[in-house]
Design a protein around this motif. Structure first.
Motif, PDB file in Angstrom:
ATOM      1  N   MET A 131       0.848  -1.182   0.000  1.00 48.38           N
ATOM      2  CA  MET A 131       0.000   0.000   0.000  1.00 48.38           C
ATOM      3  C   MET A 131       0.886   1.235   0.000  1.00 48.38           C
ATOM      4  O   MET A 131       1.871   1.318   0.718  1.00 48.38           O
ATOM      5  CB  MET A 131      -0.904   0.019   1.224  1.00 48.38           C
ATOM      6  N   ARG A 132       0.487   2.201  -0.825  1.00 47.39           N
ATOM      7  CA  ARG A 132       1.140   3.502  -0.894  1.00 47.39           C
ATOM      8  C   ARG A 132       0.056   4.575  -0.795  1.00 47.39           C
ATOM      9  O   ARG A 132      -1.119   4.274  -0.954  1.00 47.39           O
ATOM     10  CB  ARG A 132       1.871   3.673  -2.222  1.00 47.39           C
ATOM     11  N   ILE A 133       0.487   5.797  -0.559  1.00 47.57           N
ATOM     12  CA  ILE A 133      -0.436   6.922  -0.599  1.00 47.57           C
ATOM     13  C   ILE A 133      -0.055   7.766  -1.808  1.00 47.57           C
ATOM     14  O   ILE A 133       1.089   8.230  -1.909  1.00 47.57           O
ATOM     15  CB  ILE A 133      -0.385   7.760   0.692  1.00 47.57           C
ATOM     16  N   LEU A 134      -1.015   7.934  -2.713  1.00 45.58           N
ATOM     17  CA  LEU A 134      -0.811   8.745  -3.904  1.00 45.58           C
ATOM     18  C   LEU A 134      -1.653  10.007  -3.758  1.00 45.58           C
ATOM     19  O   LEU A 134      -2.844   9.929  -3.457  1.00 45.58           O
ATOM     20  CB  LEU A 134      -1.235   7.977  -5.159  1.00 45.58           C
ATOM     21  N   VAL A 135      -1.033  11.163  -3.976  1.00 48.16           N
ATOM     22  CA  VAL A 135      -1.691  12.432  -3.698  1.00 48.16           C
ATOM     23  C   VAL A 135      -1.772  13.285  -4.953  1.00 48.16           C
ATOM     24  O   VAL A 135      -0.751  13.557  -5.591  1.00 48.16           O
ATOM     25  CB  VAL A 135      -0.931  13.214  -2.599  1.00 48.16           C
ATOM     26  N   ASP A 136      -2.974  13.693  -5.289  1.00 47.82           N
ATOM     27  CA  ASP A 136      -3.202  14.688  -6.329  1.00 47.82           C
ATOM     28  C   ASP A 136      -2.828  16.019  -5.673  1.00 47.82           C
ATOM     29  O   ASP A 136      -3.640  16.673  -5.025  1.00 47.82           O
ATOM     30  CB  ASP A 136      -4.680  14.654  -6.749  1.00 47.82           C
ATOM     31  N   ALA A 137      -1.546  16.389  -5.799  1.00 53.11           N
ATOM     32  CA  ALA A 137      -0.963  17.421  -4.942  1.00 53.11           C
ATOM     33  C   ALA A 137      -1.060  18.840  -5.473  1.00 53.11           C
ATOM     34  O   ALA A 137      -0.653  19.777  -4.789  1.00 53.11           O
ATOM     35  CB  ALA A 137       0.503  17.084  -4.681  1.00 53.11           C
ATOM     36  N   ASP A 138      -1.609  19.038  -6.664  1.00 52.38           N
ATOM     37  CA  ASP A 138      -1.656  20.394  -7.236  1.00 52.38           C
ATOM     38  C   ASP A 138      -2.256  21.408  -6.267  1.00 52.38           C
ATOM     39  O   ASP A 138      -1.712  22.484  -6.090  1.00 52.38           O
ATOM     40  CB  ASP A 138      -2.457  20.402  -8.540  1.00 52.38           C
ATOM     41  N   ALA A 139      -3.371  21.094  -5.668  1.00 50.12           N
ATOM     42  CA  ALA A 139      -4.025  22.046  -4.754  1.00 50.12           C
ATOM     43  C   ALA A 139      -4.386  21.380  -3.433  1.00 50.12           C
ATOM     44  O   ALA A 139      -5.335  21.784  -2.771  1.00 50.12           O
ATOM     45  CB  ALA A 139      -5.270  22.618  -5.414  1.00 50.12           C
ATOM     46  N   CYS A 140      -3.636  20.381  -3.048  1.00 45.63           N
ATOM     47  CA  CYS A 140      -3.955  19.627  -1.837  1.00 45.63           C
ATOM     48  C   CYS A 140      -3.572  20.413  -0.579  1.00 45.63           C
ATOM     49  O   CYS A 140      -2.398  20.734  -0.382  1.00 45.63           O
ATOM     50  CB  CYS A 140      -3.227  18.285  -1.858  1.00 45.63           C
ATOM     51  N   PRO A 141      -4.545  20.696   0.296  1.00 40.38           N
ATOM     52  CA  PRO A 141      -4.262  21.491   1.492  1.00 40.38           C
ATOM     53  C   PRO A 141      -3.756  20.678   2.688  1.00 40.38           C
ATOM     54  O   PRO A 141      -3.492  21.246   3.739  1.00 40.38           O
ATOM     55  CB  PRO A 141      -5.631  22.106   1.814  1.00 40.38           C
ATOM     56  N   VAL A 142      -3.616  19.365   2.539  1.00 41.90           N
ATOM     57  CA  VAL A 142      -3.284  18.515   3.693  1.00 41.90           C
ATOM     58  C   VAL A 142      -1.996  17.710   3.481  1.00 41.90           C
ATOM     59  O   VAL A 142      -1.818  16.646   4.059  1.00 41.90           O
ATOM     60  CB  VAL A 142      -4.470  17.577   4.035  1.00 41.90           C
ATOM     61  N   LYS A 143      -1.085  18.236   2.704  1.00 46.73           N
ATOM     62  CA  LYS A 143       0.159  17.514   2.406  1.00 46.73           C
ATOM     63  C   LYS A 143       0.956  17.206   3.676  1.00 46.73           C
ATOM     64  O   LYS A 143       1.473  16.112   3.838  1.00 46.73           O
ATOM     65  CB  LYS A 143       0.994  18.293   1.397  1.00 46.73           C
TER      66      LYS A 143
ATOM     67  N   THR B 278      -7.514  12.931  -3.192  1.00 43.08           N
ATOM     68  CA  THR B 278      -7.858  13.855  -4.263  1.00 43.08           C
ATOM     69  C   THR B 278      -9.178  14.546  -3.974  1.00 43.08           C
ATOM     70  O   THR B 278     -10.047  13.992  -3.311  1.00 43.08           O
ATOM     71  CB  THR B 278      -7.938  13.133  -5.630  1.00 43.08           C
ATOM     72  N   SER B 279      -9.300  15.764  -4.494  1.00 47.10           N
ATOM     73  CA  SER B 279     -10.585  16.464  -4.434  1.00 47.10           C
ATOM     74  C   SER B 279     -11.258  16.439  -5.802  1.00 47.10           C
ATOM     75  O   SER B 279     -12.336  17.001  -5.969  1.00 47.10           O
ATOM     76  CB  SER B 279     -10.387  17.899  -3.956  1.00 47.10           C
ATOM     77  N   ASP B 280     -10.625  15.784  -6.765  1.00 43.92           N
ATOM     78  CA  ASP B 280     -11.140  15.693  -8.137  1.00 43.92           C
ATOM     79  C   ASP B 280     -11.971  14.412  -8.263  1.00 43.92           C
ATOM     80  O   ASP B 280     -11.433  13.309  -8.207  1.00 43.92           O
ATOM     81  CB  ASP B 280      -9.963  15.678  -9.110  1.00 43.92           C
ATOM     82  N   TYR B 281     -13.273  14.581  -8.446  1.00 43.89           N
ATOM     83  CA  TYR B 281     -14.151  13.411  -8.511  1.00 43.89           C
ATOM     84  C   TYR B 281     -13.890  12.545  -9.736  1.00 43.89           C
ATOM     85  O   TYR B 281     -14.121  11.336  -9.712  1.00 43.89           O
ATOM     86  CB  TYR B 281     -15.620  13.830  -8.464  1.00 43.89           C
ATOM     87  N   GLY B 282     -13.385  13.132 -10.807  1.00 42.93           N
ATOM     88  CA  GLY B 282     -13.016  12.347 -11.981  1.00 42.93           C
ATOM     89  C   GLY B 282     -11.857  11.407 -11.663  1.00 42.93           C
ATOM     90  O   GLY B 282     -11.892  10.221 -12.005  1.00 42.93           O
ATOM     91  N   VAL B 283     -10.841  11.924 -11.004  1.00 43.85           N
ATOM     92  CA  VAL B 283      -9.705  11.099 -10.576  1.00 43.85           C
ATOM     93  C   VAL B 283     -10.199  10.031  -9.601  1.00 43.85           C
ATOM     94  O   VAL B 283      -9.817   8.863  -9.692  1.00 43.85           O
ATOM     95  CB  VAL B 283      -8.608  11.960  -9.913  1.00 43.85           C
ATOM     96  N   ALA B 284     -11.054  10.431  -8.679  1.00 47.15           N
ATOM     97  CA  ALA B 284     -11.590   9.486  -7.692  1.00 47.15           C
ATOM     98  C   ALA B 284     -12.329   8.346  -8.379  1.00 47.15           C
ATOM     99  O   ALA B 284     -12.153   7.173  -8.021  1.00 47.15           O
ATOM    100  CB  ALA B 284     -12.513  10.203  -6.720  1.00 47.15           C
TER     101      ALA B 284
ATOM    102  N   GLY C 208      -9.485  -0.132  -7.962  1.00 51.30           N
ATOM    103  CA  GLY C 208      -9.353  -0.814  -6.669  1.00 51.30           C
ATOM    104  C   GLY C 208      -8.647  -0.022  -5.593  1.00 51.30           C
ATOM    105  O   GLY C 208      -8.096  -0.596  -4.657  1.00 51.30           O
ATOM    106  N   GLY C 209      -8.693   1.304  -5.694  1.00 45.83           N
ATOM    107  CA  GLY C 209      -8.055   2.131  -4.681  1.00 45.83           C
ATOM    108  C   GLY C 209      -9.005   2.530  -3.569  1.00 45.83           C
ATOM    109  O   GLY C 209     -10.220   2.364  -3.670  1.00 45.83           O
ATOM    110  N   TYR C 210      -8.428   3.033  -2.501  1.00 45.60           N
ATOM    111  CA  TYR C 210      -9.180   3.607  -1.384  1.00 45.60           C
ATOM    112  C   TYR C 210      -9.046   5.121  -1.524  1.00 45.60           C
ATOM    113  O   TYR C 210      -7.934   5.649  -1.500  1.00 45.60           O
ATOM    114  CB  TYR C 210      -8.608   3.158  -0.047  1.00 45.60           C
ATOM    115  N   ILE C 211     -10.164   5.816  -1.666  1.00 46.65           N
ATOM    116  CA  ILE C 211     -10.120   7.232  -2.016  1.00 46.65           C
ATOM    117  C   ILE C 211     -10.584   8.085  -0.845  1.00 46.65           C
ATOM    118  O   ILE C 211     -11.617   7.808  -0.229  1.00 46.65           O
ATOM    119  CB  ILE C 211     -11.023   7.534  -3.241  1.00 46.65           C
ATOM    120  N   LEU C 212      -9.813   9.144  -0.595  1.00 44.41           N
ATOM    121  CA  LEU C 212     -10.135  10.062   0.488  1.00 44.41           C
ATOM    122  C   LEU C 212     -10.033  11.493  -0.036  1.00 44.41           C
ATOM    123  O   LEU C 212      -9.034  11.882  -0.644  1.00 44.41           O
ATOM    124  CB  LEU C 212      -9.171   9.856   1.661  1.00 44.41           C
TER     125      LEU C 212
END
Length: 145
Positions: free
Chosen positions: A1-13, A70-76, A83-87
Motif C-alpha cells: 500500500m502507498r499513498i498517492l496524492v493529487d498534490a496540485d491544490a492539496c491542502p493537507v500535504k 484527491t478532491s477531483d471526482y473524476g480522478v476518484a 481498486g483504490g481507497y479514495i479520500l
C-alpha cells in the motif's frame, strides 16, 4: 500500500506526510511543473503543464490497494475502478456508493457556471477540517493494513 496524492491544490500535504511516516508508508505526490514540492518527504512526480497531466500520471501509477487523496471526482472515479481507497481532503471517503452522485453534482455545477450562475462560496479550511482529515486518514490506514 502507498499513498498517492493529487498534490496540485492539496491542502493537507503535511498531515499526509506525518501519518505516512508514522506508519512507514511510501507517499507519492503528483503535480504539474507549476508546483514546487521538493520540500516534502515524498516521491514527487512532476508532469507537463497540460490539463489533467498530473491526474493521468497518478492513475497510471496507481495499484490496487493504494490510498488516493484527491478532491477531483473524476480522478476518484478512475481510482475507485482500479481498486483504490479514495479520500477527499475534507476527510470524506469516496467509493462506489457515492461517486455517481458526486459526479452528477459536479456536472450540474459546471453547467450552472457556464450559464453565468454563481455557485456557493468556498469557506476557508478550519482546524476542525484538518482534524477531520487526520482522523479519516488514520482510520483508513488502520483499516487497510
Amino acid at each position: 500500500m502507498r499513498i498517492l496524492v493529487d498534490a496540485d491544490a492539496c491542502p493537507v500535504k503535511d498531515t499526509i506526510i506525518t501519518l505516512a511516516n508514522k506508519n512507514k508508508i511510501e507517499v507519492h505526490f503528483f503535480a504539474d511543473v507549476n508546483h514546487e514540492l521538493s520540500q516534502y518527504d515524498a516521491i514527487v512526480h512532476t508532469t507537463d503543464q497540460g490539463r489533467d497531466s498530473a491526474d493521468f500520471a497518478l492513475i497510471g501509477t496507481m495499484e490496487k490497494g493504494d490510498i488516493v487523496i484527491t478532491s477531483d471526482y473524476g480522478v476518484a472515479s478512475l481510482a475507485i475502478g482500479r481498486g483504490g481507497y479514495i479520500l477527499h481532503p475534507s476527510g470524506k471517503r469516496l467509493h462506489h456508493d457515492n461517486i455517481d452522485l458526486l459526479m452528477f453534482e459536479r456536472h450540474l455545477s459546471q453547467k450552472s457556471r457556464q450559464a453565468g450562475l454563481r455557485g456557493p462560496k468556498h469557506k476557508k479550511r478550519s482546524v476542525h477540517d484538518n482534524l477531520n482529515f487526520y482522523h479519516a486518514l488514520e482510520k483508513l490506514i488502520y483499516d487497510t493494513q
